[in-house]
Write a protein that holds these residues in place. Structure first.
Motif, mmCIF file in Angstrom:
data_model
loop_
_atom_site.group_PDB
_atom_site.id
_atom_site.type_symbol
_atom_site.label_atom_id
_atom_site.label_comp_id
_atom_site.label_asym_id
_atom_site.label_seq_id
_atom_site.Cartn_x
_atom_site.Cartn_y
_atom_site.Cartn_z
ATOM 1 N N PRO A 149 0.771 -0.927 0.018
ATOM 2 C CA PRO A 149 -0.033 0.239 -0.234
ATOM 3 C C PRO A 149 0.720 1.423 0.069
ATOM 4 N N GLY A 150 1.793 1.361 0.529
ATOM 5 C CA GLY A 150 2.734 2.485 0.523
ATOM 6 C C GLY A 150 3.403 3.019 -1.167
ATOM 7 N N LEU A 151 4.185 2.107 -0.974
ATOM 8 C CA LEU A 151 4.550 2.131 -2.969
ATOM 9 C C LEU A 151 3.476 2.184 -3.607
ATOM 10 N N LEU A 152 2.426 2.184 -3.732
ATOM 11 C CA LEU A 152 1.356 2.244 -4.590
ATOM 12 C C LEU A 152 0.774 3.351 -4.096
ATOM 13 N N ALA A 153 0.652 3.689 -2.936
ATOM 14 C CA ALA A 153 0.317 5.422 -2.323
ATOM 15 C C ALA A 153 1.227 6.668 -3.232
ATOM 16 N N HIS A 154 2.889 5.912 -2.812
ATOM 17 C CA HIS A 154 3.800 6.742 -3.308
ATOM 18 C C HIS A 154 4.138 6.963 -5.146
ATOM 19 N N VAL A 155 3.761 6.231 -5.860
ATOM 20 C CA VAL A 155 3.488 6.092 -7.320
ATOM 21 C C VAL A 155 2.578 7.149 -7.772
ATOM 22 N N VAL A 156 1.399 6.348 -7.296
ATOM 23 C CA VAL A 156 -0.009 7.827 -7.691
ATOM 24 C C VAL A 156 0.945 9.396 -6.874
ATOM 25 N N VAL A 157 0.752 9.476 -5.386
ATOM 26 C CA VAL A 157 0.782 10.901 -5.288
ATOM 27 C C VAL A 157 1.965 11.426 -6.504
ATOM 28 N N SER A 158 3.117 11.096 -6.537
ATOM 29 C CA SER A 158 4.348 11.514 -7.458
ATOM 30 C C SER A 158 4.041 11.382 -8.924
ATOM 31 N N LYS A 159 2.911 10.887 -9.454
ATOM 32 C CA LYS A 159 2.813 10.752 -10.544
ATOM 33 C C LYS A 159 0.799 12.420 -10.928
ATOM 34 N N PHE A 160 0.316 12.375 -9.490
ATOM 35 C CA PHE A 160 -0.474 13.228 -9.849
ATOM 36 C C PHE A 160 -0.334 14.246 -8.964
ATOM 37 N N ALA A 161 -0.023 13.938 -7.909
ATOM 38 C CA ALA A 161 0.639 15.348 -7.241
ATOM 39 C C ALA A 161 1.606 16.046 -7.395
ATOM 40 N N ASP A 162 2.889 15.266 -7.570
ATOM 41 C CA ASP A 162 4.479 16.144 -7.903
ATOM 42 C C ASP A 162 4.928 15.721 -9.531
ATOM 43 N N HIS A 163 3.925 15.538 -9.913
ATOM 44 C CA HIS A 163 3.910 15.283 -10.841
ATOM 45 C C HIS A 163 4.635 15.001 -12.461
ATOM 46 N N LEU A 164 5.807 13.664 -11.739
ATOM 47 C CA LEU A 164 6.445 13.285 -11.791
ATOM 48 C C LEU A 164 5.732 11.362 -13.247
ATOM 49 N N PRO A 165 6.336 11.673 -13.930
ATOM 50 C CA PRO A 165 5.930 10.373 -15.143
ATOM 51 C C PRO A 165 6.422 9.550 -14.427
ATOM 52 N N LEU A 166 5.972 8.603 -15.308
ATOM 53 C CA LEU A 166 6.008 7.706 -15.217
ATOM 54 C C LEU A 166 7.221 6.262 -15.514
ATOM 55 N N TYR A 167 8.016 7.307 -16.479
ATOM 56 C CA TYR A 167 8.990 6.615 -16.771
ATOM 57 C C TYR A 167 10.475 7.511 -15.870
ATOM 58 N N ARG A 168 10.373 8.299 -15.484
ATOM 59 C CA ARG A 168 11.094 9.413 -14.491
ATOM 60 C C ARG A 168 10.943 8.378 -13.014
ATOM 61 N N GLN A 169 9.937 8.126 -12.198
ATOM 62 C CA GLN A 169 9.558 6.588 -11.613
ATOM 63 C C GLN A 169 10.228 5.514 -11.846
ATOM 64 N N ALA A 170 10.134 5.047 -13.254
ATOM 65 C CA ALA A 170 10.865 3.647 -13.269
ATOM 66 C C ALA A 170 12.456 4.252 -12.994
ATOM 67 N N GLY A 171 12.516 5.128 -13.363
ATOM 68 C CA GLY A 171 14.463 5.629 -13.108
ATOM 69 C C GLY A 171 14.758 5.508 -11.884
ATOM 70 N N ILE A 172 14.083 6.556 -11.287
ATOM 71 C CA ILE A 172 14.027 5.953 -9.897
ATOM 72 C C ILE A 172 13.786 5.290 -9.198
#
Length: 184
Positions: A96-119
């Motif tokens: 649940p924590g990782l899923l919430a982090h991915v969602v918040v990073s994408k929609f609140a922090d505007h971090l695209p998924l390709y950048r999250q994959a790199g992180i």
């Protein structure tokens, strides 16, 4: 001047002391007595960390019944395993924590998924962008009742403001445009 750092942040105290040889007075040689301390604060950052949760489900069997019983013939199961708690994505990798982090990073922090994959790759975990997209879709399914409730409350408002925002798909060879409709 500099604003004071917020009091709610955790503090780690690091003390610096003189070596025993340096505590001797240069004039008379007696040991000097501490008369105070100077404190300064520095804001620091510890990068996010990933961790693995091992979910161990214990299984039990009745030694008396399991010796004689054929599992196909026995209508009463003699073996029981502890159930897992409900997961956000059944049989899925993210907690649940990782899923919430991915969602918040994408929609609140505007971090695209390709950048999250790199992180995540820099943390040593290779997760495809398509997998992250699947997680986002699963999270959207989980949040559907909440979104429907919020939309119902918005529609009950006397005035509704809406914004049609075009978004681009950076990963495709052609430029594709999608739209987000935001209500206030």
């Amino acid at each position: 001047g500099r604003r004071p750092l917020p009091q709610h942040l955790p503090r780690e105290r690091v003390e610096y002391d003189l070596a025993e040889a340096e505590k001797a007075c240069p004039c008379c040689g007696r040991t000097r007595v501490r008369i105070g301390a100077e404190t300064c604060e520095q804001l620091d950052y510890r990068p996010a960390s990933l961790f693995v949760v091992e979910r161990v489900r214990h299984t039990y069997a009745c030694p008396a019944c399991s010796r004689d019983a054929d599992p196909a013939d026995d209508p009463v199961p003699t073996i029981a395993t502890a159930p897992l708690p409900t997961q956000p994505i059944e049989s899925g990798l993210p907690g649940p924590g990782l899923l919430a982090h991915v969602v918040v990073s994408k929609f609140a922090d505007h971090l695209p998924l390709y950048r999250q994959a790199g992180i995540l790759a820099r943390h040593g975990v290779e997760i495809a962008r398509s997998t992250l997209g699947g997680w986002i879709a699963a999270a959207a399914d989980l949040l559907t009742p909440l979104v429907e409730r919020m939309a119902g409350l918005v529609r009950q408002s006397r005035v509704i403001q809406t914004d049609d925002t075009p978004v681009l798909d950076p990963g495709s060879r052609r430029t594709r445009t999608g739209h987000l409709w935001v209500y206030l």
